[in-house]
Design a protein around this motif. Structure first.
Motif, PDB file in Angstrom:
ATOM      1  N   VAL A 156       0.871  -1.149  -0.027  1.00 28.60           N
ATOM      2  CA  VAL A 156       0.146  -0.094   0.014  1.00 28.60           C
ATOM      3  C   VAL A 156       0.984   1.262  -0.023  1.00 28.60           C
ATOM      4  CG1 VAL A 156      -1.790   1.177   1.232  1.00 28.60           C
ATOM      5  CG2 VAL A 156      -1.859  -1.302   1.319  1.00 28.60           C
ATOM      6  N   ILE A 175      -2.697   0.467  -4.444  1.00 24.39           N
ATOM      7  CA  ILE A 175      -2.472  -1.036  -3.875  1.00 24.39           C
ATOM      8  C   ILE A 175      -2.174  -1.881  -4.893  1.00 24.39           C
ATOM      9  CG2 ILE A 175      -3.305  -2.474  -2.401  1.00 24.39           C
ATOM     10  CD1 ILE A 175      -5.241   0.077  -2.146  1.00 24.39           C
ATOM     11  N   ILE A 215      -8.819  -2.146   3.725  1.00 18.66           N
ATOM     12  CA  ILE A 215      -7.956  -1.027   4.098  1.00 18.66           C
ATOM     13  C   ILE A 215      -8.652  -0.237   4.962  1.00 18.66           C
ATOM     14  CG2 ILE A 215      -6.122   0.561   3.502  1.00 18.66           C
ATOM     15  CD1 ILE A 215      -5.323  -1.404   1.169  1.00 18.66           C
ATOM     16  N   VAL A 262      -4.131  -2.857   7.348  1.00 18.28           N
ATOM     17  CA  VAL A 262      -4.645  -3.854   6.174  1.00 18.28           C
ATOM     18  C   VAL A 262      -4.870  -5.178   6.769  1.00 18.28           C
ATOM     19  CG1 VAL A 262      -3.332  -4.793   4.079  1.00 18.28           C
ATOM     20  CG2 VAL A 262      -2.541  -2.605   4.929  1.00 18.28           C
ATOM     21  N   SER A 318      -6.050  -8.938   5.358  1.00 24.77           N
ATOM     22  CA  SER A 318      -5.937  -9.576   4.325  1.00 24.77           C
ATOM     23  C   SER A 318      -6.209 -11.192   4.612  1.00 24.77           C
ATOM     24  CB  SER A 318      -4.859  -9.697   3.668  1.00 24.77           C
ATOM     25  OG  SER A 318      -4.502 -10.600   2.672  1.00 24.77           O
TER      26      SER A 318
END
Length: 170
Positions: free
Chosen positions: A35, A46, A92, A130, A132
């Motif tokens: 990012v 990103i 995000i 972030v 994920s």
């Protein structure tokens, strides 16, 4: 003579066992997300990189359709699947607020797939979270490497399944 045959058979069996274990050994499952804060344009740029074979497998498993990221004739179909997948597996936040991610596209790079997203109207973030879960629905040994770059300062970490979030404070 019998002793040599027994020793040979034992050695052969040990070698065969070691060889089959190596073939069964699970490969590395990793994705990388970067990012970048573009202060001038007030955007987040990103990029996510993932092994293409793993990515095709997870897309096929979830969306129950044939996937092939390398075929130009399937580009539109793959764009739709990738967009749907990434937007549900990557989140995000800046300064504690979720940002809207815009899917830009993907490209093949040897054995990997690079995926590009962008978030607009971002004002000087003091923190970036972030989250994920890319490939988490396929592999329980998944590792996500995350880099956040803001004003030339780079903060990085690795997230191991089942953890999913990294916060970079600036």
């Amino acid at each position: 003579m019998h002793f040599l045959n027994t020793k040979f058979v034992t050695l052969f069996l040990v070698f065969a066992l070691i060889s089959s274990t190596k073939r069964l050994k699970h490969p590395l499952h990793v994705s990388t997300t970067e990012v970048n804060v573009n202060a001038k344009d007030k955007t987040l740029e990103i990029s996510t990189r993932v092994f293409s074979d793993d990515f095709e497998s997870v897309l096929a498993k979830i969306y129950k359709q044939k996937t092939d990221l390398s075929k130009p004739e399937l580009k539109t179909q793959m764009d739709n699947l990738i967009k749907k997948y990434l937007l549900s597996h990557l989140q995000i936040k800046t300064n504690g607020k979720v940002v809207a991610l815009n899917y830009i596209g993907f490209e093949q790079d040897h054995e990997a797939t690079n995926i590009y997203l962008e978030a607009e109207k971002i004002n000087a973030p003091k923190s970036i979270d972030v989250s994920s879960t890319i490939l988490y629905d396929m592999f329980d040994d998944q590792m996500s490497i995350v880099h956040v770059v803001n004003g030339g300062v780079r903060k990085s970490t690795k997230i191991l399944y089942p953890d999913k979030t990294f916060t970079a404070s600036f």
